[in-house]
Design a protein around this motif. Structure first.
Motif, PDB file in Angstrom:
ATOM      1  N   GLY A 276       0.905  -1.154   0.001  1.00  0.00           N
ATOM      2  CA  GLY A 276       0.222   0.050   0.188  1.00  0.00           C
ATOM      3  C   GLY A 276       0.917   1.265   0.104  1.00  0.00           C
ATOM      4  N   ALA A 277       1.853   1.200   0.741  1.00  0.00           N
ATOM      5  CA  ALA A 277       2.682   2.350   0.948  1.00  0.00           C
ATOM      6  C   ALA A 277       3.449   2.639  -0.412  1.00  0.00           C
ATOM      7  CB  ALA A 277       4.025   2.281   1.915  1.00  0.00           C
ATOM      8  N   GLU A 278       3.556   1.735  -1.280  1.00  0.00           N
ATOM      9  CA  GLU A 278       4.261   1.877  -2.715  1.00  0.00           C
ATOM     10  C   GLU A 278       3.185   2.719  -3.621  1.00  0.00           C
ATOM     11  OE1 GLU A 278       5.289  -0.775  -6.400  1.00  0.00           O
ATOM     12  OE2 GLU A 278       6.487  -1.290  -4.226  1.00  0.00           O
ATOM     13  N   ALA A 279       1.817   2.021  -3.591  1.00  0.00           N
ATOM     14  CA  ALA A 279       0.710   2.401  -4.225  1.00  0.00           C
ATOM     15  C   ALA A 279       0.413   3.937  -3.899  1.00  0.00           C
ATOM     16  CB  ALA A 279      -0.344   1.467  -3.895  1.00  0.00           C
ATOM     17  N   VAL A 280       0.333   4.141  -2.701  1.00  0.00           N
ATOM     18  CA  VAL A 280       0.081   5.706  -2.309  1.00  0.00           C
ATOM     19  C   VAL A 280       0.998   6.374  -2.875  1.00  0.00           C
ATOM     20  CG1 VAL A 280      -0.153   7.283  -0.178  1.00  0.00           C
ATOM     21  CG2 VAL A 280      -1.246   5.123  -0.411  1.00  0.00           C
ATOM     22  N   ALA A 281       2.216   6.239  -2.922  1.00  0.00           N
ATOM     23  CA  ALA A 281       3.564   6.897  -3.242  1.00  0.00           C
ATOM     24  C   ALA A 281       3.432   7.426  -4.697  1.00  0.00           C
ATOM     25  CB  ALA A 281       4.987   6.301  -2.688  1.00  0.00           C
ATOM     26  N   SER A 282       3.161   6.298  -5.469  1.00  0.00           N
ATOM     27  CA  SER A 282       3.092   6.421  -7.012  1.00  0.00           C
ATOM     28  C   SER A 282       1.924   7.057  -7.351  1.00  0.00           C
ATOM     29  CB  SER A 282       2.895   5.064  -7.571  1.00  0.00           C
ATOM     30  OG  SER A 282       4.223   4.237  -7.246  1.00  0.00           O
ATOM     31  N   LEU A 283       0.863   7.113  -6.681  1.00  0.00           N
ATOM     32  CA  LEU A 283      -0.423   7.808  -7.010  1.00  0.00           C
ATOM     33  C   LEU A 283      -0.231   9.288  -6.622  1.00  0.00           C
ATOM     34  CD1 LEU A 283      -3.167   5.223  -5.989  1.00  0.00           C
ATOM     35  CD2 LEU A 283      -2.635   5.942  -8.417  1.00  0.00           C
ATOM     36  N   GLU A 284       0.396   9.601  -5.494  1.00  0.00           N
ATOM     37  CA  GLU A 284       0.514  10.917  -4.979  1.00  0.00           C
ATOM     38  C   GLU A 284       1.489  11.616  -6.015  1.00  0.00           C
ATOM     39  OE1 GLU A 284       1.730  10.575  -1.039  1.00  0.00           O
ATOM     40  OE2 GLU A 284      -0.540  10.987  -0.230  1.00  0.00           O
ATOM     41  N   ALA A 285       2.653  10.867  -6.445  1.00  0.00           N
ATOM     42  CA  ALA A 285       3.516  11.503  -7.275  1.00  0.00           C
ATOM     43  C   ALA A 285       2.896  11.948  -8.640  1.00  0.00           C
ATOM     44  CB  ALA A 285       4.943  10.426  -7.582  1.00  0.00           C
ATOM     45  N   ALA A 286       1.848  11.293  -9.082  1.00  0.00           N
ATOM     46  CA  ALA A 286       1.185  11.453 -10.267  1.00  0.00           C
ATOM     47  C   ALA A 286       0.193  12.586 -10.114  1.00  0.00           C
ATOM     48  CB  ALA A 286       0.401  10.382 -10.863  1.00  0.00           C
ATOM     49  N   GLY A 287      -0.066  13.057  -8.832  1.00  0.00           N
ATOM     50  CA  GLY A 287      -1.181  13.887  -8.386  1.00  0.00           C
ATOM     51  C   GLY A 287      -2.543  13.440  -8.238  1.00  0.00           C
ATOM     52  N   ILE A 288      -2.687  12.248  -7.870  1.00  0.00           N
ATOM     53  CA  ILE A 288      -3.721  11.491  -7.539  1.00  0.00           C
ATOM     54  C   ILE A 288      -3.863  11.504  -5.927  1.00  0.00           C
ATOM     55  CG2 ILE A 288      -5.279   9.233  -7.979  1.00  0.00           C
ATOM     56  CD1 ILE A 288      -4.401  10.721 -10.627  1.00  0.00           C
ATOM     57  N   ALA A 289      -5.126  11.762  -5.427  1.00  0.00           N
ATOM     58  CA  ALA A 289      -5.548  11.681  -4.167  1.00  0.00           C
ATOM     59  C   ALA A 289      -5.555  10.201  -3.569  1.00  0.00           C
ATOM     60  CB  ALA A 289      -6.697  12.488  -3.881  1.00  0.00           C
ATOM     61  N   ALA A 290      -4.656   9.973  -2.888  1.00  0.00           N
ATOM     62  CA  ALA A 290      -4.438   8.648  -2.294  1.00  0.00           C
ATOM     63  C   ALA A 290      -3.923   8.476  -1.010  1.00  0.00           C
ATOM     64  CB  ALA A 290      -3.618   7.852  -3.034  1.00  0.00           C
ATOM     65  N   ALA A 291      -4.439   7.661  -0.035  1.00  0.00           N
ATOM     66  CA  ALA A 291      -3.962   7.585   1.510  1.00  0.00           C
ATOM     67  C   ALA A 291      -4.153   6.349   2.034  1.00  0.00           C
ATOM     68  CB  ALA A 291      -4.617   8.548   2.268  1.00  0.00           C
ATOM     69  N   PRO A 292      -3.286   5.819   2.935  1.00  0.00           N
ATOM     70  CA  PRO A 292      -3.572   4.390   3.553  1.00  0.00           C
ATOM     71  C   PRO A 292      -4.729   4.787   4.355  1.00  0.00           C
ATOM     72  CG  PRO A 292      -1.698   5.672   4.665  1.00  0.00           C
ATOM     73  CD  PRO A 292      -2.035   6.569   3.335  1.00  0.00           C
ATOM     74  N   VAL A 293      -5.440   3.653   4.730  1.00  0.00           N
ATOM     75  CA  VAL A 293      -6.617   3.589   5.880  1.00  0.00           C
ATOM     76  C   VAL A 293      -6.080   3.197   7.046  1.00  0.00           C
ATOM     77  CG1 VAL A 293      -8.876   2.891   6.472  1.00  0.00           C
ATOM     78  CG2 VAL A 293      -8.434   3.097   3.783  1.00  0.00           C
ATOM     79  N   LEU A 294      -5.651   3.972   8.062  1.00  0.00           N
ATOM     80  CA  LEU A 294      -4.838   3.763   9.219  1.00  0.00           C
ATOM     81  C   LEU A 294      -5.774   3.339  10.373  1.00  0.00           C
ATOM     82  CD1 LEU A 294      -2.791   7.005   9.497  1.00  0.00           C
ATOM     83  CD2 LEU A 294      -2.405   5.068   8.339  1.00  0.00           C
ATOM     84  N   ASP A 295      -5.527   2.231  10.995  1.00  0.00           N
ATOM     85  CA  ASP A 295      -6.163   1.488  12.133  1.00  0.00           C
ATOM     86  C   ASP A 295      -5.637   2.498  13.231  1.00  0.00           C
ATOM     87  OD1 ASP A 295      -3.343   0.668  12.781  1.00  0.00           O
ATOM     88  OD2 ASP A 295      -3.978  -1.422  12.261  1.00  0.00           O
ATOM     89  N   GLY A 296      -5.922   2.243  14.529  1.00  0.00           N
ATOM     90  CA  GLY A 296      -5.779   2.839  15.699  1.00  0.00           C
ATOM     91  C   GLY A 296      -4.157   2.782  16.164  1.00  0.00           C
ATOM     92  N   HIS A 297      -3.672   1.798  15.846  1.00  0.00           N
ATOM     93  CA  HIS A 297      -1.950   1.512  16.006  1.00  0.00           C
ATOM     94  C   HIS A 297      -1.334   2.486  15.313  1.00  0.00           C
ATOM     95  CE1 HIS A 297      -2.229  -1.448  19.139  1.00  0.00           C
ATOM     96  NE2 HIS A 297      -3.342  -2.212  18.275  1.00  0.00           N
ATOM     97  N   SER A 298      -1.593   2.524  13.904  1.00  0.00           N
ATOM     98  CA  SER A 298      -1.034   3.191  12.949  1.00  0.00           C
ATOM     99  C   SER A 298      -1.195   4.735  13.337  1.00  0.00           C
ATOM    100  CB  SER A 298      -1.295   3.156  11.551  1.00  0.00           C
ATOM    101  OG  SER A 298      -1.113   1.717  11.023  1.00  0.00           O
TER     102      SER A 298
END
Length: 390
Positions: A292-314
């Motif tokens: 997921g971190a790789e996917a979010v980084a690639s999408l954000e680099a392209a200007g696409i809104a993306a973010a991990p869905v965080l649980d409580g610990h994260s």
């Protein structure tokens, strides 16, 4: 040092659960002296919620109770007893605000309605936080967050197209949480007006009314067209808006607008989906094939809104990266719910843990109501008040 916004304000807190108690907790956070009033025969139910939770901390108090009662003093006083009612009215005479969220009619049956409070203190502000408000055919009905979300229209809007209406549940309890913020704001405003000579007032704060207001735009066309349909995570005019699982089973949230399509084609391995259905399928497969971190980084680099869905610990691990004040720590180091806003000149902070039963009964009755130690002892022997054990 800049004084807190509500310094010099005294609040008698009859609130329980979230709606009333969280309202007065925010007033305490802003500097008011808040006195939580409980009965020897009826505690705030939050004292019993998740009592064994390890997050309760050294005081052994449940997290829900600590969150809604921090920064308060506490008195245990029987309002059904004539002497208890008299003591409460003596407190009212030397206070500025009373906050309550009982069922409608309870204050009247106790002999403590607005007229009775105003007789003790003509400048008193009574803030009544209730499910359906003070008047109307439903005013006396018992409600929970679930039923309030239902009648306010929020539950109808929430859920998936082929699924049932969805409620937020007790751990979120949207109507209670949101009314506390709005109620604290209007109470603080009323107190400021009173300080400028405006006098006391009775504030009627309806959770149902507020919840309907906050989702009202979705229903404005209901008189002309069909009621808005549930759409799950999708939301026009976005081409795609949803959550997708990565290769480790974690979730990634993505929103793609029409203007993003050309940017999406620059994402390595994405391809050139032609329709929205193809786009959804391509995103789903592409995210599922990588962390997921790789996917979010690639999408954000392209200007696409993306973010991990965080649980409580994260979420907890990302303090000062994603949040600053949502959680806070007591002087004892326990992590507790923080603040929905912060003030730079007079920062909100937790200076006192939630009170135990009767923790400050003697102090409050002597300092605020003017009772002698002998009178306090007599009230304790009669069972009208509880004193802190020991």
């Amino acid at each position: 040092m800049t004084p807190a916004p509500l310094q010099g304000c005294r609040v008698l807190d009859l609130g329980i659960i979230t709606a009333g108690a969280a309202t007065s907790a925010l007033l305490a956070d802003m500097g008011a002296e808040v006195i939580k009033v409980e009965s020897p025969h009826y505690r705030d139910p939050f004292r019993l919620w998740a009592a064994g939770d390890p997050a309760a901390g050294s005081g052994g108090l449940p997290p829900f109770f600590r969150a809604t009662n921090r920064n308060k003093l506490g008195i245990s006083l029987d309002l059904k007893h004539e002497s208890g009612r008299a003591a409460f009215l003596r407190l009212v005479a030397n206070s500025d605000i009373v906050v309550e969220n009982f069922r409608r009619g309870v204050l009247g049956r106790l002999g403590l309605d607005y007229e009775a409070l105003r007789s003790a203190n003509p400048a008193i502000i009574l803030a009544s936080v209730s499910s359906q408000g003070e008047t109307g055919p439903d005013a006396g009905y018992v409600s929970y967050g679930s039923t309030l979300e239902a009648v306010a229209g929020l539950a109808w809007l929430t859920g998936y197209p082929d699924g049932p209406p969805t409620i937020s549940g007790r751990d979120v309890n949207y109507p209670d949480q949101i009314v506390a913020i709005f109620a604290a704001g209007i109470i603080a405003t009323a107190w400021r007006v009173r300080r400028n000579g405006g006098g006391g007032t009775h504030l009627d704060l309806s959770q149902r009314e507020l919840t309907s207001f906050l989702c009202g735009e979705a229903f404005l066309a209901a008189g002309r067209d069909a009621a808005p349909a549930r759409a799950g995570n999708a939301q026009a005019p976005h081409r795609v808006q949803d959550c997708f699982r990565d290769q480790d089973g974690k979730w990634v949230a993505v929103t793609v607008d029409a203007a993003d399509i050309d940017r999406l084609r620059t994402v390595p391995g994405m391809g050139t989906p032609r329709s929205d259905a193809d786009l959804d399928t391509a995103l789903r497969a592409w995210i599922a094939s990588r962390p997921g971190a790789e996917a979010v980084a690639s999408l954000e680099a392209a200007g696409i809104a993306a973010a991990p869905v965080l649980d409580g610990h994260s979420l907890l691990s990302l303090q000062h990266q994603l949040w600053d004040n949502a959680l806070s720590r007591t002087d004892g180091g326990d992590l507790v719910k923080g603040f929905p806003f912060q003030l730079s000149e007079a920062p909100l902070r937790i200076t006192r843990d939630a009170p135990g039963i009767g923790s400050h009964s003697a102090e409050i009755l002597t300092r605020v109501a003017g009772y002698s130690p002998a009178q306090v002892a007599a009230l304790a022997r009669a069972g009208v008040i509880e004193l802190e054990p020991g």
